[in-house]
Design a protein around this motif. Sequence first.
Motif, PDB file in Angstrom:
ATOM      1  N   MET A 168     -71.110  -4.059  -3.947  1.00 57.93           N
ATOM      2  CA  MET A 168     -72.019  -2.934  -4.189  1.00 57.93           C
ATOM      3  C   MET A 168     -72.191  -2.146  -2.899  1.00 57.93           C
ATOM      4  SD  MET A 168     -75.971  -2.965  -5.558  1.00 57.93           S
ATOM      5  CE  MET A 168     -75.459  -3.700  -7.104  1.00 57.93           C
ATOM      6  N   SER A 169     -72.084  -0.809  -2.988  1.00 60.47           N
ATOM      7  CA  SER A 169     -72.198   0.011  -1.788  1.00 60.47           C
ATOM      8  C   SER A 169     -73.652   0.095  -1.339  1.00 60.47           C
ATOM      9  CB  SER A 169     -71.672   1.423  -2.058  1.00 60.47           C
ATOM     10  OG  SER A 169     -72.503   2.115  -2.975  1.00 60.47           O
ATOM     11  N   LYS A 170     -73.838   0.305  -0.062  1.00 65.05           N
ATOM     12  CA  LYS A 170     -75.176   0.503   0.488  1.00 65.05           C
ATOM     13  C   LYS A 170     -75.664   1.906   0.155  1.00 65.05           C
ATOM     14  CE  LYS A 170     -74.821  -2.744   4.364  1.00 65.05           C
ATOM     15  NZ  LYS A 170     -73.462  -3.265   4.140  1.00 65.05           N
ATOM     16  N   THR A 171     -76.990   2.044   0.087  1.00 60.36           N
ATOM     17  CA  THR A 171     -77.600   3.330  -0.228  1.00 60.36           C
ATOM     18  C   THR A 171     -78.155   3.962   1.033  1.00 60.36           C
ATOM     19  OG1 THR A 171     -78.186   2.607  -2.458  1.00 60.36           O
ATOM     20  CG2 THR A 171     -79.410   4.483  -1.569  1.00 60.36           C
ATOM     21  N   ALA A 172     -77.840   5.243   1.226  1.00 59.97           N
ATOM     22  CA  ALA A 172     -78.310   5.992   2.385  1.00 59.97           C
ATOM     23  C   ALA A 172     -79.120   7.192   1.927  1.00 59.97           C
ATOM     24  CB  ALA A 172     -77.129   6.457   3.239  1.00 59.97           C
ATOM     25  N   LEU A 173     -80.202   7.463   2.638  1.00 66.12           N
ATOM     26  CA  LEU A 173     -81.044   8.632   2.385  1.00 66.12           C
ATOM     27  C   LEU A 173     -81.054   9.493   3.639  1.00 66.12           C
ATOM     28  CD1 LEU A 173     -83.151  10.320   0.861  1.00 66.12           C
ATOM     29  CD2 LEU A 173     -84.891   8.675   1.588  1.00 66.12           C
ATOM     30  N   VAL A 174     -80.719  10.769   3.462  1.00 69.97           N
ATOM     31  CA  VAL A 174     -80.645  11.714   4.580  1.00 69.97           C
ATOM     32  C   VAL A 174     -81.682  12.801   4.357  1.00 69.97           C
ATOM     33  CG1 VAL A 174     -79.168  13.270   5.911  1.00 69.97           C
ATOM     34  CG2 VAL A 174     -78.164  11.272   4.763  1.00 69.97           C
ATOM     35  N   THR A 175     -82.636  12.932   5.275  1.00 65.90           N
ATOM     36  CA  THR A 175     -83.603  14.025   5.147  1.00 65.90           C
ATOM     37  C   THR A 175     -82.988  15.302   5.720  1.00 65.90           C
ATOM     38  OG1 THR A 175     -84.722  13.674   7.280  1.00 65.90           O
ATOM     39  CG2 THR A 175     -85.483  12.368   5.404  1.00 65.90           C
ATOM     40  N   GLY A 176     -83.377  16.423   5.141  1.00 66.18           N
ATOM     41  CA  GLY A 176     -82.716  17.671   5.522  1.00 66.18           C
ATOM     42  C   GLY A 176     -81.229  17.569   5.257  1.00 66.18           C
ATOM     43  N   GLY A 177     -80.883  16.876   4.173  1.00 68.27           N
ATOM     44  CA  GLY A 177     -79.508  16.449   3.962  1.00 68.27           C
ATOM     45  C   GLY A 177     -78.615  17.381   3.188  1.00 68.27           C
ATOM     46  N   SER A 178     -79.074  18.590   2.878  1.00 75.10           N
ATOM     47  CA  SER A 178     -78.256  19.497   2.072  1.00 75.10           C
ATOM     48  C   SER A 178     -77.776  20.724   2.830  1.00 75.10           C
ATOM     49  CB  SER A 178     -79.043  19.949   0.829  1.00 75.10           C
ATOM     50  OG  SER A 178     -80.207  20.677   1.203  1.00 75.10           O
ATOM     51  N   GLY A 215     -77.342  17.942   8.533  1.00 74.82           N
ATOM     52  CA  GLY A 215     -77.685  16.988   7.485  1.00 74.82           C
ATOM     53  C   GLY A 215     -76.660  16.954   6.370  1.00 74.82           C
ATOM     54  N   ALA A 216     -76.155  18.120   5.985  1.00 75.74           N
ATOM     55  CA  ALA A 216     -75.134  18.168   4.937  1.00 75.74           C
ATOM     56  C   ALA A 216     -73.868  17.455   5.390  1.00 75.74           C
ATOM     57  CB  ALA A 216     -74.830  19.615   4.567  1.00 75.74           C
ATOM     58  N   ALA A 217     -73.467  17.674   6.632  1.00 77.15           N
ATOM     59  CA  ALA A 217     -72.278  17.002   7.160  1.00 77.15           C
ATOM     60  C   ALA A 217     -72.476  15.492   7.182  1.00 77.15           C
ATOM     61  CB  ALA A 217     -71.963  17.518   8.566  1.00 77.15           C
ATOM     62  N   ILE A 218     -73.689  15.046   7.521  1.00 79.27           N
ATOM     63  CA  ILE A 218     -73.994  13.612   7.529  1.00 79.27           C
ATOM     64  C   ILE A 218     -73.900  13.041   6.122  1.00 79.27           C
ATOM     65  CG2 ILE A 218     -75.835  11.926   7.898  1.00 79.27           C
ATOM     66  CD1 ILE A 218     -76.773  13.744  10.247  1.00 79.27           C
ATOM     67  N   SER A 219     -74.499  13.723   5.166  1.00 76.82           N
ATOM     68  CA  SER A 219     -74.464  13.251   3.776  1.00 76.82           C
ATOM     69  C   SER A 219     -73.034  13.107   3.287  1.00 76.82           C
ATOM     70  CB  SER A 219     -75.231  14.227   2.873  1.00 76.82           C
ATOM     71  OG  SER A 219     -76.598  14.290   3.200  1.00 76.82           O
ATOM     72  N   VAL A 220     -72.214  14.109   3.542  1.00 76.58           N
ATOM     73  CA  VAL A 220     -70.818  14.096   3.090  1.00 76.58           C
ATOM     74  C   VAL A 220     -70.043  12.973   3.774  1.00 76.58           C
ATOM     75  CG1 VAL A 220     -68.656  15.399   3.146  1.00 76.58           C
ATOM     76  CG2 VAL A 220     -70.771  16.528   2.445  1.00 76.58           C
ATOM     77  N   THR A 276     -73.626   5.131  -1.146  1.00 75.04           N
ATOM     78  CA  THR A 276     -74.303   5.916  -2.172  1.00 75.04           C
ATOM     79  C   THR A 276     -75.358   6.735  -1.454  1.00 75.04           C
ATOM     80  OG1 THR A 276     -73.950   4.212  -3.844  1.00 75.04           O
ATOM     81  CG2 THR A 276     -75.706   5.813  -4.262  1.00 75.04           C
ATOM     82  N   VAL A 277     -75.286   8.052  -1.564  1.00 71.92           N
ATOM     83  CA  VAL A 277     -76.086   8.932  -0.714  1.00 71.92           C
ATOM     84  C   VAL A 277     -77.063   9.761  -1.542  1.00 71.92           C
ATOM     85  CG1 VAL A 277     -76.018  10.802   0.991  1.00 71.92           C
ATOM     86  CG2 VAL A 277     -74.196   9.072   0.955  1.00 71.92           C
ATOM     87  N   ALA A 278     -78.274   9.886  -1.017  1.00 67.65           N
ATOM     88  CA  ALA A 278     -79.268  10.828  -1.533  1.00 67.65           C
ATOM     89  C   ALA A 278     -79.633  11.784  -0.413  1.00 67.65           C
ATOM     90  CB  ALA A 278     -80.513  10.100  -2.025  1.00 67.65           C
ATOM     91  N   ALA A 279     -79.755  13.050  -0.743  1.00 66.75           N
ATOM     92  CA  ALA A 279     -80.136  14.066   0.242  1.00 66.75           C
ATOM     93  C   ALA A 279     -81.487  14.636  -0.138  1.00 66.75           C
ATOM     94  CB  ALA A 279     -79.086  15.176   0.308  1.00 66.75           C
ATOM     95  N   VAL A 301     -81.567   8.220   7.474  1.00 65.63           N
ATOM     96  CA  VAL A 301     -81.248   9.181   8.527  1.00 65.63           C
ATOM     97  C   VAL A 301     -82.357  10.232   8.557  1.00 65.63           C
ATOM     98  CG1 VAL A 301     -79.562  10.791   9.473  1.00 65.63           C
ATOM     99  CG2 VAL A 301     -78.782   8.814   8.133  1.00 65.63           C
ATOM    100  N   ASN A 302     -83.184  10.173   9.598  1.00 63.81           N
ATOM    101  CA  ASN A 302     -84.274  11.137   9.763  1.00 63.81           C
ATOM    102  C   ASN A 302     -83.734  12.362  10.492  1.00 63.81           C
ATOM    103  OD1 ASN A 302     -86.632   9.774   8.643  1.00 63.81           O
ATOM    104  ND2 ASN A 302     -86.408   8.301  10.309  1.00 63.81           N
ATOM    105  N   ASN A 303     -83.252  13.303   9.703  1.00 60.41           N
ATOM    106  CA  ASN A 303     -82.615  14.497  10.251  1.00 60.41           C
ATOM    107  C   ASN A 303     -83.467  15.753  10.116  1.00 60.41           C
ATOM    108  OD1 ASN A 303     -80.170  16.338  10.901  1.00 60.41           O
ATOM    109  ND2 ASN A 303     -80.746  16.958   8.837  1.00 60.41           N
TER     110      ASN A 303
END
Length: 241
Positions: free
Chosen positions: A1-11, A15-20, A28-31, A80-82
Amino acid sequence: MSKTALVTGGSRGIGAAISVALKAAGYTVAACYAGNDDAAGKFKEKTGIPVYKWDVSDYDSCVEGINTVEADLGPIDVLVNNAGITRDGMFHKMSHEQWQAVINTNLNGLFNMTRPIWEGMRERGFGRVINISSINGQKGQMGQVNYSASKAGDIGFTRALAQEGAAKGITVNAICPGYIGTEMVRAIPQEVLDKRIIPQIPVGRLGEPEEIARCVVFLASDDAGFITGSTISANGGQFFS
């Protein structure tokens, strides 16, 4: 199972580059984003990364948003506190509102986002918290007393929390970007970039958002398990600490 990552300011921007990059690395990423619905919608359509809207300066909104993400995607392993804002001005003209807005988002936002996730990371014995600070939190910047103070605070937050998380398998690190070629920076007139900004950067160019994203992917990985409390300066040699 993949780990889940949350990126603030992620879109958008860095932040978008980090999410991608995290998605490409198998997470598994949430922005999370604060206000630009149009940009967030386009980002979701282009990348397939789900987006969630809340203001990181509001603690209750963070708790509610994090609960929603975890219900949808599972426990958050990487945070990721971005998210960050600027309200620039010389200090003798700076309003209380300018000060509060920047501190509440850029510094209080780290508490608001990390605190609700922290206990779960401790219980599971694993976590990665990566805080995006700034070169101006290291060296200061005229006209940015509020921003520099908030980003310096991010570094102190990182170093202290790293000591608390280490025994529980949680690493906490900071990245301090210099001038990165985001939409905001590239909106600066080219003459100003060429004459005043780029000459300060020894490598002779702006950084790219993807270069910051690669730092994040490394710090999030198992390979970085012995690195905590550290600050990575990604600024092309503009400032050393």
